[in-house]
Design an enzyme around this catalytic site. Sequence first.
Site, mmCIF file in Angstrom:
data_model
loop_
_atom_site.group_PDB
_atom_site.id
_atom_site.type_symbol
_atom_site.label_atom_id
_atom_site.label_comp_id
_atom_site.label_asym_id
_atom_site.label_seq_id
_atom_site.Cartn_x
_atom_site.Cartn_y
_atom_site.Cartn_z
ATOM 1 N N HIS A 91 0.826 -1.216 0.000
ATOM 2 C CA HIS A 91 0.000 0.000 0.000
ATOM 3 C C HIS A 91 0.853 1.257 0.000
ATOM 4 C CE1 HIS A 91 0.241 0.984 4.359
ATOM 5 N NE2 HIS A 91 0.225 -0.310 4.562
ATOM 6 N N ASP A 120 6.349 0.563 6.574
ATOM 7 C CA ASP A 120 4.888 0.481 6.432
ATOM 8 C C ASP A 120 4.415 1.595 5.520
ATOM 9 O OD1 ASP A 120 2.258 -0.205 6.716
ATOM 10 O OD2 ASP A 120 2.041 0.580 8.736
ATOM 11 N N GLU A 169 -4.859 2.012 2.711
ATOM 12 C CA GLU A 169 -4.942 0.790 3.520
ATOM 13 C C GLU A 169 -5.113 1.150 4.986
ATOM 14 O OE1 GLU A 169 -3.680 -2.295 6.275
ATOM 15 O OE2 GLU A 169 -2.712 -0.377 6.000
ATOM 16 N N GLU A 170 -4.439 2.231 5.388
ATOM 17 C CA GLU A 170 -4.321 2.533 6.818
ATOM 18 C C GLU A 170 -5.636 2.930 7.467
ATOM 19 O OE1 GLU A 170 -1.984 1.860 8.645
ATOM 20 O OE2 GLU A 170 -0.136 1.812 7.486
ATOM 21 N N ASP A 181 3.142 -6.447 3.576
ATOM 22 C CA ASP A 181 2.775 -5.326 4.442
ATOM 23 C C ASP A 181 3.125 -5.638 5.895
ATOM 24 O OD1 ASP A 181 1.776 -2.970 5.429
ATOM 25 O OD2 ASP A 181 -0.328 -3.541 5.258
ATOM 26 N N HIS A 210 4.241 3.188 12.387
ATOM 27 C CA HIS A 210 3.411 4.373 12.648
ATOM 28 C C HIS A 210 4.088 5.398 13.572
ATOM 29 C CE1 HIS A 210 -0.508 1.846 11.800
ATOM 30 N NE2 HIS A 210 0.377 1.776 10.822
#
Length: 455
Positions: free
Chosen positions: A277, A289, A323-324, A351, A422
């Site tokens: 993604h 990520d 995606e998130e 991912d 994140h």
Amino acid sequence: MNRLLFSIFCVLSGFIAKAQQNDSVMIRRIANEIFVNGKAYGNLHTLTKTVGGRMNGSPQTYKAEAWAQKALQDAGAEKVWLQQCTIPHWVRGGKEVVKMITGKKETPLNVLALGNSVGTGTKGITAPVILVNSFDELEQRKNEVKGKIVFYNYKFNSTFVHTFYSYVDAVRYRGAGASRAAKYGAVAVLVRSMTHSTDNNPHTGAMGYNDSFPKIPALAVGLWDADKLAAAISQDKKVQLYVKTNAHTLPDTIGYNVIGEIKGSEFPDQYITVGGHLDSWDPAEGAHDDGTGCVHAIEVLRVFKALHYQPKHSLRVVLFTDEENRGSGATKYAQEAKEKKETHIFAMESDAGGFTPRGFSFSMAPEKLEKIRAWIPLLQEYGVFEFQQGFGGADTEPLNNEFGTPVAELLPDSQRYFDYHHSSNDVFENVNKRELELGAINMTALIYLVDQYGL
Ligand SMILES: [Zn+2]
């Protein structure tokens, strides 16, 4: 066994042995191409350093889409196009502030507002804090919550070896903690970050509100500061917090899945999809990520072209949007496939970071998975020793739900992933070139095997 059967058996075994030998030679060629001429690391550098963090609706979203189209063209895609999606648009609105107030002393805490959360207004909120270690404790102490800021100090479970289990266990506090506290009159929540890293960086991520309760601000706090706050509360029941965040949600906007394709030679109407993604959270560059997943997927296509391997089935690289947050890119891809009555025989994503690969997680019929376990010896040399039944990946699961397509996700070593996930640590410098390349090698090899033999 009679003689005729024995002769047939010998001929067949010969064929199988020969095929395995050819496959092992092909996979060695794939590995050499990636080790010597690989583009994944360079692509990741460009994505992370010239585009950067790619939160839905940010200017970087559109820069990333332009980068992805060019990268797919450069890799040799025969066709590259954009698939339009409606995506949520949440903005952080500047730096958030949380201060711990004990007596006359104010101590700033390292925090990040959670994705989708609301702000406090410009003046901020000052209120007493109540620490709970779990939802059970929240329920037990629900009468103490009104007018307070709830601090969920639920710790990442360190006893799981596979850290994704710790994440799944803890992430409910990020996802649902605000509304569960708002139900009892809380005015904001602070959530201990979902990590067992040894630093103090807060880790953001998506949360959601239950419309039955007031929407209250929600933030993640770094581990050192979570411990500091817990220690202060244990000594002084009158600790207060000052919270200010400008987070807010704008109307939905447009984002695109970026898709590159090479046509299959024998079954052009049957698709194998490989993806990652394109979006990320904003504290850093979205390297692990999921920049690594994007460059892994592009590398599969590039290697097939570089080795002049024309797949039997059409190969699609899909760099998914959003995606998130809502998964709208993945939903759209499966929806359009259904409308066009496409046949999807397999889909794979990366991912879970760009670390040394250990295996693949499959969502597919157990008897089929049992059959393809015979391929593991071909991948072992490159680090993969496990095919497990499990989750096939957030962006590929809609194909599994829609068509029953077997789906798989690369399983790299998970020990460091949540140190970066994140947070401001998720930068290019924390990706190792060789580990990244091994991921691409195993993904390309597995897709080659599926293309050759089906599932
Ligand atoms: Zn991701």
